[in-house]
Scaffold this motif. Structure first.
Motif, short mmCIF file in Angstrom:
data_model
loop_
_atom_site.label_atom_id
_atom_site.label_comp_id
_atom_site.label_asym_id
_atom_site.label_seq_id
_atom_site.Cartn_x
_atom_site.Cartn_y
_atom_site.Cartn_z
N GLU A 65 0.82 -1.23 -0.16
CA GLU A 65 0.11 0.25 -0.05
C GLU A 65 0.92 1.35 -0.05
O GLU A 65 0.38 2.31 -0.56
N SER A 66 1.94 1.11 0.71
CA SER A 66 2.70 2.54 0.67
C SER A 66 3.53 2.86 -0.58
O SER A 66 4.06 3.82 -0.75
N LEU A 107 -0.82 -11.30 15.87
CA LEU A 107 -1.77 -10.12 15.40
C LEU A 107 -2.81 -10.47 15.04
O LEU A 107 -3.93 -9.96 15.28
N LYS A 119 -10.30 -9.09 11.48
CA LYS A 119 -10.31 -10.40 10.75
C LYS A 119 -9.04 -10.31 9.53
O LYS A 119 -9.11 -11.40 8.81
N ARG A 120 -8.43 -9.24 9.45
CA ARG A 120 -7.65 -8.98 8.60
C ARG A 120 -6.55 -7.94 9.18
O ARG A 120 -7.01 -7.04 9.60
N PHE A 121 -5.44 -8.08 8.50
CA PHE A 121 -4.38 -6.84 8.73
C PHE A 121 -3.06 -7.05 7.83
O PHE A 121 -3.00 -7.84 7.06
N ASN A 122 -2.58 -5.72 7.57
CA ASN A 122 -1.66 -5.52 6.85
C ASN A 122 -0.63 -4.58 7.33
O ASN A 122 -1.04 -3.69 8.20
N LEU A 123 0.65 -5.31 7.47
CA LEU A 123 1.82 -4.74 8.22
C LEU A 123 2.92 -4.35 7.62
O LEU A 123 3.49 -5.20 6.77
N GLU A 124 3.54 -2.99 7.49
CA GLU A 124 4.52 -2.86 6.57
C GLU A 124 5.68 -2.25 7.66
O GLU A 124 5.43 -1.06 8.24
N PHE A 125 6.77 -3.23 7.56
CA PHE A 125 7.92 -2.52 8.45
C PHE A 125 9.14 -1.74 7.44
O PHE A 125 9.08 -2.12 5.99
N GLU B 65 -2.58 4.39 4.48
CA GLU B 65 -2.13 4.11 3.04
C GLU B 65 -3.16 3.34 2.32
O GLU B 65 -3.41 3.75 1.10
N ARG B 120 10.85 1.50 11.79
CA ARG B 120 9.62 1.97 11.76
C ARG B 120 8.45 1.05 11.06
O ARG B 120 8.90 0.07 10.38
N ASN B 122 4.11 0.44 10.22
CA ASN B 122 2.53 0.78 9.96
C ASN B 122 1.84 -0.31 9.80
O ASN B 122 1.82 -1.29 8.96
N LEU B 123 0.75 -0.23 10.92
CA LEU B 123 -0.33 -1.52 10.74
C LEU B 123 -1.59 -1.27 10.67
O LEU B 123 -1.92 -0.22 11.37
N GLU B 124 -2.29 -1.92 9.75
CA GLU B 124 -3.64 -1.43 9.40
C GLU B 124 -4.40 -2.58 9.79
O GLU B 124 -4.34 -3.72 9.02
N PHE B 126 -8.22 -4.65 9.58
CA PHE B 126 -9.79 -4.47 9.04
C PHE B 126 -10.51 -5.48 9.67
O PHE B 126 -10.18 -6.46 9.94
#
Lengths: 133, 133
Positions: A65-66, A107, A119-125, B65, B120, B122-124, B126
């Motif tokens: 996404e980023s 998570l 029910k869902r996640f997205n993680l960006e390090f 994002e 760093r 960022n975690l989203e 849903f």
DNA sequence: TTACATAATGTTATATTATAACAATTTAAA
DNA sequence: TTTAAATTGTTATAATATAACATTATGTAA
């Protein structure tokens, strides 16, 4: 007319676009993909975006996404993209999918202060990859 | 000429745009912001994007994002946006910033299989918010 | 105070990312 | 075999974001 595809569950455009993303070492953007597949007859943005949407939906690829870019799924454990985590190098832009059972479990079972589970996640390090360090 | 701003560390455009985002109950998109602030003299996209960039940089707001939208920071602990987490309702689009010390600590100290740590994240998350459930 | 560097602003144009809308074809499967 | 669903092709346009350049405001140090 003869069926145009069947060996697997991907349609012709989906397969072309998946193959491209899958053999790429870096995330690909939609218009980069478009330019790359024009020789194969995919000529317009909606054809690319539709294939991308379906591939994301079925978990074959993920969207970073980023970066508005797409990578092939390297992780059989992220069933249909319910639990995704990536490491992103801030210098060379490299992206790796993280496959860490403990992290996923932590998570997936996370609940917030109100007790809500997700029910869902997205993680960006973000950081520096080995090469860039 | 007299100084135009000084009470705090935000410039005129930054303050206008921060105020708008800060009093909004939902994430705001750049062009929604642009339309809202045209009466205040901010007329062109670069003015909005520059203010947004600076506000993100200083941690006053965060970018969601997955939505290309911006929310005010509600969490004094996410120092300059090094460690952000959000819950996003898939039905009503509501976004809440998650402030959970254990989660932050877990992710801040996370290291991948190669032992790499990240500076760093960022975690989203849903799911469905309380209202929509 | 003046002079200078930095930050912020204003402005036009354009690049990039993504979808709407509609017609036609292909596929799966009843 | 006919019908529904998925996929494709196509044109146009919407939505998101930045480049480039001129100007003004601000903070700081001589």
């Amino acid at each position: 007319m003869d069926k145009m595809y069947k060996e697997n569950n991907l349609s012709k455009n989906q397969q072309i676009i998946f193959d491209l993303i899958n053999k790429s070492s870096e995330p690909l953007k939609a218009y980069t993909i478009l330019f790359s597949v024009q020789k194969k007859g995919i000529k317009a943005p909606p054809q690319v975006y539709r294939a991308l949407d379906k591939l994301v939906e079925t978990g074959k690829i993920h969207k970073i996404e980023s970066k508005n870019a797409f990578v092939a799924c390297r992780n059989s454990n992220c069933e249909i993209s319910k639990a995704t985590a990536f490491s992103i190098c801030e210098s060379c832009e490299m992206v790796d999918e993280i496959n860490d059972a403990k992290l996923t479990k932590y998570l997936t079972s996370f609940s917030d202060k109100k007790g809500t589970k997700y029910k869902r996640f997205n993680l960006e390090f973000f950081g520096l990859c080995k090469k860039c360090k």
